[in-house]
Design an enzyme around this catalytic site. Structure first.
Site, PDB file in Angstrom:
ATOM      1  N   ARG A  80       0.878  -1.329   0.093  1.00  0.00           N
ATOM      2  CA  ARG A  80       0.104   0.004   0.130  1.00  0.00           C
ATOM      3  C   ARG A  80       0.700   1.178   0.022  1.00  0.00           C
ATOM      4  O   ARG A  80       0.467   2.451   0.664  1.00  0.00           O
ATOM      5  CB  ARG A  80      -0.790  -0.007   1.222  1.00  0.00           C
ATOM      6  CG  ARG A  80      -2.022  -1.034   1.057  1.00  0.00           C
ATOM      7  CD  ARG A  80      -2.994  -0.576  -0.131  1.00  0.00           C
ATOM      8  NE  ARG A  80      -4.310  -1.383   0.078  1.00  0.00           N
ATOM      9  CZ  ARG A  80      -4.360  -2.662  -0.247  1.00  0.00           C
ATOM     10  NH1 ARG A  80      -3.265  -3.479  -0.816  1.00  0.00           N
ATOM     11  NH2 ARG A  80      -5.474  -3.397  -0.118  1.00  0.00           N
ATOM     12  N   SER A  97     -10.790   0.179   2.983  1.00  0.00           N
ATOM     13  CA  SER A  97     -10.140   0.260   4.209  1.00  0.00           C
ATOM     14  C   SER A  97      -9.639   1.183   4.753  1.00  0.00           C
ATOM     15  O   SER A  97      -8.637   1.990   4.206  1.00  0.00           O
ATOM     16  CB  SER A  97      -8.786  -0.981   4.113  1.00  0.00           C
ATOM     17  OG  SER A  97      -9.318  -2.284   3.735  1.00  0.00           O
ATOM     18  N   GLU A 132      -4.987   4.661   6.011  1.00  0.00           N
ATOM     19  CA  GLU A 132      -4.885   4.587   4.782  1.00  0.00           C
ATOM     20  C   GLU A 132      -5.052   5.567   3.724  1.00  0.00           C
ATOM     21  O   GLU A 132      -4.392   6.217   2.941  1.00  0.00           O
ATOM     22  CB  GLU A 132      -5.514   3.246   4.326  1.00  0.00           C
ATOM     23  CG  GLU A 132      -4.770   2.819   2.986  1.00  0.00           C
ATOM     24  CD  GLU A 132      -5.424   1.763   2.010  1.00  0.00           C
ATOM     25  OE1 GLU A 132      -6.003   2.227   0.906  1.00  0.00           O
ATOM     26  OE2 GLU A 132      -6.291   0.648   2.566  1.00  0.00           O
TER      27      GLU A 132
HETATM   28  N1  EPU Z   1     -11.950  -9.477   9.743  1.00  0.00           N
HETATM   29  C1  EPU Z   1     -12.584  -9.402  10.662  1.00  0.00           C
HETATM   30  N2  EPU Z   1     -13.724  -8.683  10.588  1.00  0.00           N
HETATM   31  C2  EPU Z   1     -13.927  -7.878   9.495  1.00  0.00           C
HETATM   32  C3  EPU Z   1     -12.935  -8.159   8.493  1.00  0.00           C
HETATM   33  C4  EPU Z   1     -11.907  -8.844   8.666  1.00  0.00           C
HETATM   34  O1  EPU Z   1     -12.167  -9.911  11.608  1.00  0.00           O
HETATM   35  O2  EPU Z   1     -15.064  -7.237   9.328  1.00  0.00           O
HETATM   36  C5  EPU Z   1     -10.689 -10.509   9.708  1.00  0.00           C
HETATM   37  C6  EPU Z   1     -10.775 -11.789   9.362  1.00  0.00           C
HETATM   38  O3  EPU Z   1      -9.981 -12.501  10.074  1.00  0.00           O
HETATM   39  C7  EPU Z   1     -10.563 -11.779   7.969  1.00  0.00           C
HETATM   40  C8  EPU Z   1      -9.071 -10.952   7.847  1.00  0.00           C
HETATM   41  O4  EPU Z   1      -9.621  -9.840   8.918  1.00  0.00           O
HETATM   42  O5  EPU Z   1      -9.983 -13.117   7.542  1.00  0.00           O
HETATM   43  C9  EPU Z   1      -8.866 -10.392   6.484  1.00  0.00           C
HETATM   44  O6  EPU Z   1      -9.922  -9.890   5.918  1.00  0.00           O
HETATM   45  P1  EPU Z   1     -10.054  -9.465   4.448  1.00  0.00           P
HETATM   46  O7  EPU Z   1     -10.030 -10.596   3.718  1.00  0.00           O
HETATM   47  O8  EPU Z   1     -11.465  -8.788   4.291  1.00  0.00           O
HETATM   48  O9  EPU Z   1      -9.018  -8.629   4.047  1.00  0.00           O
HETATM   49  P2  EPU Z   1      -8.391  -7.059   4.785  1.00  0.00           P
HETATM   50  O10 EPU Z   1      -7.171  -7.345   5.131  1.00  0.00           O
HETATM   51  O11 EPU Z   1      -9.454  -6.847   5.817  1.00  0.00           O
HETATM   52  C10 EPU Z   1      -7.273  -6.341   2.828  1.00  0.00           C
HETATM   53  C11 EPU Z   1      -7.303  -5.170   2.050  1.00  0.00           C
HETATM   54  C12 EPU Z   1      -8.542  -4.607   1.202  1.00  0.00           C
HETATM   55  C13 EPU Z   1      -8.738  -5.815   0.208  1.00  0.00           C
HETATM   56  C14 EPU Z   1      -8.892  -7.039   1.133  1.00  0.00           C
HETATM   57  C15 EPU Z   1      -9.101  -8.245  -0.035  1.00  0.00           C
HETATM   58  C16 EPU Z   1      -5.894  -3.627   3.263  1.00  0.00           C
HETATM   59  C17 EPU Z   1      -5.677  -2.421   4.311  1.00  0.00           C
HETATM   60  N3  EPU Z   1      -7.168  -3.933   2.953  1.00  0.00           N
HETATM   61  O12 EPU Z   1      -8.710  -6.295   3.607  1.00  0.00           O
HETATM   62  O13 EPU Z   1      -8.242  -3.591   0.734  1.00  0.00           O
HETATM   63  O14 EPU Z   1      -9.981  -5.548  -0.672  1.00  0.00           O
HETATM   64  O15 EPU Z   1      -7.762  -7.395   1.750  1.00  0.00           O
HETATM   65  O16 EPU Z   1      -7.752  -8.668  -0.490  1.00  0.00           O
HETATM   66  O17 EPU Z   1      -4.653  -4.139   2.869  1.00  0.00           O
HETATM   67  C18 EPU Z   1      -8.496  -1.189   0.658  1.00  0.00           C
HETATM   68  O18 EPU Z   1      -7.129  -1.174   0.652  1.00  0.00           O
HETATM   69  O19 EPU Z   1      -8.966  -0.104   0.791  1.00  0.00           O
HETATM   70  C19 EPU Z   1      -9.294  -2.555   0.670  1.00  0.00           C
HETATM   71  C20 EPU Z   1     -10.420  -2.669   0.659  1.00  0.00           C
END
Ligand code: EPU
Length: 359
Positions: free
Chosen positions: A170, A247, A351
């Site tokens: 990022r 995010s 972010e």
């Molecule tokens: N989780 C929770 N609660 C939630 C959401 C997630 O506990 O409400 C935990 C779960 O353990 C889940 C883990 O977080 O398994 C990962 O969640 P998710 O797959 O939704 O991914 P993320 O790490 O929260 C990242 C990116 C997103 C991207 C998704 C999918 C960042 C900051 N965010 O989110 O990017 O779409 O992976 O690849 O790296 C963005 O950057 O704006 C964005 C939306």
């Protein structure tokens, strides 16, 4: 000098007292003067004219990664609405203002693979290299061939190779500085229409794909759009869960020598649970969404009355339920950040880019 005279020959369209809330996906931000640039030539001429006159410039395209304060912006907001997308023999060149998902859609429709995992991300093509946009195991840095930049100090315009852009999770050398303007992006694509190897567990599971398998890009795009929509991460004007900047915090990387301490703090607060982590350079990446929930901020926090709340579909998105101010969102961001820091000793970093406001 009068602004309309200064910009008379640039091709920009001037508008006064525009509420920036109308141009950002968080739908907050006070008033400003806008110069709309529909061609790359107008964009270059406008930025050059404003710079020469010493007028502060804020570049805005999709508005999906910005938190602008309620006082607006004292200067000129250069709105990038260049939209040309050219699909070539083995890639695509898009002007900076092109809607990102439209670029992805067009490449998949033309039979190319590569960008499908990045479907449904709000914002513009030109913003993608700035913070190395990523999702579902893919990052723009993996496919970018070059980025066309206007160097505001020296004035030159050139195509820059990815090696010069310092991509990381990022981030890139273009983040948090404004001496270069992205004019266009060029991506190399997979001409056989297959996706990149699927590495993200949740996406592979949705499709029934084995780890590392490639699938038809169109099928992967559909699955990604469904997954994102389920998390409120695809813009929908009638769904307040999508009035966000995606995010709000990055996933924190904890240095190797502090990991045990953080794990102990988590165990002390939430007991002996499996903590989702991912390997990262120089440490371990924790999941910000997970930490936020376990720190006591459930989806939808703080509940019914707040104009600014966590999304009811994803705890990592701060959302505007209608009528929130930038100050409301900042107050919520601080509460969440400080709560996570207090319980787990991890400081979450925002972010989105903040303008006229600090967390
Ligand atoms: N989780 C929770 N609660 C939630 C959401 C997630 O506990 O409400 C935990 C779960 O353990 C889940 C883990 O977080 O398994 C990962 O969640 P998710 O797959 O939704 O991914 P993320 O790490 O929260 C990242 C990116 C997103 C991207 C998704 C999918 C960042 C900051 N965010 O989110 O990017 O779409 O992976 O690849 O790296 C963005 O950057 O704006 C964005 C939306």
């Amino acid at each position: 000098m009068v602004l309309s005279d200064l910009l008379a020959d640039t091709g920009a369209r001037l508008r006064d007292s525009v509420r920036l809330a109308e141009l950002t996906t968080l739908r907050v931000g006070g008033p400003a003067t806008i110069a709309e640039c529909a061609t790359t030539e107008a964009l270059i001429a406008t930025v050059r004219a404003l710079d020469a006159a010493g007028v502060p410039v804020l570049l805005l395209a999709g508005g999906s990664n910005l938190l602008i304060g309620d006082d607006g912006f004292d200067g000129v907001v250069v709105r990038v609405v260049t939209t040309r997308v050219e699909i070539g023999a083995d890639g695509v060149i898009a002007e900076a203002g092109a809607n990102w998902d439209e670029v992805v859609r067009a490449t998949v429709a033309a039979g190319f693979g590569g960008l499908e995992c990045l479907s449904g991300i709000p914002g513009s093509a030109g913003a993608t290299p700035v913070q190395n946009v990523g999702a579902y195991g893919a990052e723009v840095a993996h496919l970018l061939r070059r980025v066309r930049l206007l160097d505001r100090a020296g004035g030159e315009i050139r195509w820059v190779a990815p090696e010069e852009l310092g991509f990381g999770y990022r981030t890139s050398v273009l983040k948090h500085r404004d001496d270069a303007v992205v004019l266009a992006v060029d991506f190399g694509l997979r001409t056989d229409g297959s996706s990149v190897p699927l590495r993200y567990g949740e996406l592979a599971a949705t499709l029934g794909a084995a780890d590392g398998e490639s699938w038809p890009a169109a099928q992967v795009r559909d699955a990604v759009l469904r997954l994102r929509a389920g998390k409120g991460m695809v813009l929908d004007p009638v769904d307040h869960d999508t009035w966000s900047a995606g995010s709000f915090f990055t996933n924190p990387v904890v240095a190797a020598d502090r990991v045990a301490q953080v794990r102990a703090a988590i165990a002390a607060h939430v007991g002996d649970v499996t903590v989702p982590t991912y390997p990262a350079r120089d440490g371990v990446k924790f999941s910000a969404g997970w930490l936020i929930e376990r720190a006591g901020f459930a989806k939808g926090f703080p509940g019914a009355d707040g104009p600014a709340r966590l999304s009811t579909k994803h705890s990592l998105a701060l959302t505007n339920r209608g009528g929130a101010s930038a100050a409301d969102l900042v107050a919520l961001a601080r509460t969440v950040r400080d709560g996570v820091a207090e319980r787990f000793g991890i400081r979450l970093e925002p972010e989105p880019v903040t303008v006229g406001i600090t967390l």
